[in-house]
Design a protein around this motif. Structure first.
Motif, short mmCIF file in Angstrom:
data_model
loop_
_atom_site.label_atom_id
_atom_site.label_comp_id
_atom_site.label_asym_id
_atom_site.label_seq_id
_atom_site.Cartn_x
_atom_site.Cartn_y
_atom_site.Cartn_z
N TRP A 1 101.97 -78.25 -26.55
CA TRP A 1 101.71 -79.60 -26.43
C TRP A 1 100.92 -79.66 -25.14
CZ3 TRP A 1 103.83 -82.81 -22.22
CH2 TRP A 1 103.50 -83.98 -22.50
N ALA A 2 101.18 -79.00 -24.01
CA ALA A 2 100.54 -78.90 -22.80
C ALA A 2 98.77 -78.46 -23.02
CB ALA A 2 101.13 -78.59 -21.64
N ILE A 3 99.03 -77.43 -23.71
CA ILE A 3 97.58 -76.57 -24.02
C ILE A 3 96.87 -77.61 -24.59
CG2 ILE A 3 96.62 -74.63 -25.11
CD1 ILE A 3 98.91 -73.08 -24.23
N ALA A 4 97.32 -78.23 -25.67
CA ALA A 4 96.56 -79.01 -26.59
C ALA A 4 95.86 -80.25 -25.72
CB ALA A 4 97.35 -79.81 -27.51
N ILE A 5 96.81 -81.01 -24.77
CA ILE A 5 96.04 -81.79 -24.25
C ILE A 5 95.18 -81.33 -23.14
CG2 ILE A 5 96.80 -83.63 -22.07
CD1 ILE A 5 99.65 -84.03 -23.47
N ILE B 1 91.74 -80.89 -24.99
CA ILE B 1 91.28 -82.31 -25.31
C ILE B 1 90.23 -82.68 -24.22
CG2 ILE B 1 91.63 -84.56 -25.78
CD1 ILE B 1 93.81 -83.76 -27.75
N LEU B 2 91.16 -82.65 -22.90
CA LEU B 2 90.45 -83.20 -21.77
C LEU B 2 89.34 -82.49 -21.05
CD1 LEU B 2 93.68 -84.34 -19.83
CD2 LEU B 2 91.99 -85.72 -21.24
N LEU B 3 89.40 -81.02 -21.51
CA LEU B 3 88.50 -80.02 -20.56
C LEU B 3 87.52 -79.58 -21.46
CD1 LEU B 3 91.08 -77.98 -18.47
CD2 LEU B 3 89.65 -79.96 -17.77
N GLN C 1 85.31 -87.05 -27.80
CA GLN C 1 86.83 -86.92 -27.54
C GLN C 1 87.69 -87.46 -28.38
OE1 GLN C 1 88.80 -88.64 -23.92
NE2 GLN C 1 89.10 -86.86 -23.34
N PHE C 2 87.40 -88.52 -28.95
CA PHE C 2 88.41 -89.33 -30.35
C PHE C 2 88.63 -88.41 -31.38
CE2 PHE C 2 88.57 -91.81 -33.92
CZ PHE C 2 89.77 -92.40 -33.67
#
Length: 205
Positions: A11-15, A18-20, A148-149
């Protein structure tokens, strides 16, 4: 227990991904309405189909949790409804934190679920056909790299798939079974389980 921490890690890696990853340009104003209308004149069919599938996955999990809520504490209703708006990004932390429990409550067969699942299967097949028959995947790749979407939708679909395999594996193990190869088919594995689970005894025989 360690599998819960693994879910949090994914979950953390996925976020972070997406951001980076890539640029974070957004579509023009009003793009969401075009997605809801499945407007192929404005956006490639691949992204539109993915958007639609992300409405089907939460519904399939909601149907799964109607039975699985007997084995999870706290109940999954809030997280399941939240997944219609925030996708697997809210569902994955819930599954990681939910406490598995034994229950003596009987299974309640819901005869309407196979009909809903059959309809979802047809719609999913149609969406996949549209995606593969009418899409320009180079455009989708461009979307993924620069928007990003679309990147969030793609990662969200991957998280839903991980949850599907994780939960079906846990259910199979609880019933003394091994994971079926059909269970790992995205969406269809979940459809198959739900359909068979809620068939009437007379139909099965």
């Amino acid at each position: 227990m360690y599998r819960r921490y693994l879910l949090f890690l994914v979950w953390a890696i996925a976020i972070l991904f997406i951001l980076l990853f890539g640029n974070n340009r957004v579509f023009p104003e009003g793009f969401l309405y075009a997605f809801l209308r499945f407007d192929q004149s404005q956006f490639d069919t691949s992204a539109l189909s993915l958007f639609s599938l992300l409405g089907i996955y939460p519904l399939a999990f909601f149907l799964l949790f109607l039975d699985e809520k007997r084995f999870m504490r706290p109940g999954p209703l809030v997280a399941s409804i939240g997944s219609f708006f925030l996708g697997a990004f809210v569902l994955m932390p819930y599954v990681a934190l939910a406490i598995p429990r034994k229950t003596f409550l009987p299974f309640r067969r819901r005869g309407w679920i196979p009909m809903v699942v059959a309809l979802l299967t047809v719609v999913t097949t149609l969406l996949l056909w549209l995606a593969f028959a009418r899409s320009d995947w180079s455009i989708f790749l461009l979307y993924f790299e620069t928007n990003q979407f679309v990147r969030t939708m793609t990662v969200d679909f991957g998280l839903f798939y991980i949850l599907q395999v994780y939960l079906l594996r846990r259910i199979r193990r609880r019933n003394g079974q091994s994971l079926h190869w059909q269970d790992v088919l995205p969406l269809y594995g979940l459809f198959r389980y739900l359909f068979a689970r809620h068939l009437s005894v007379s139909t099965k025989s």
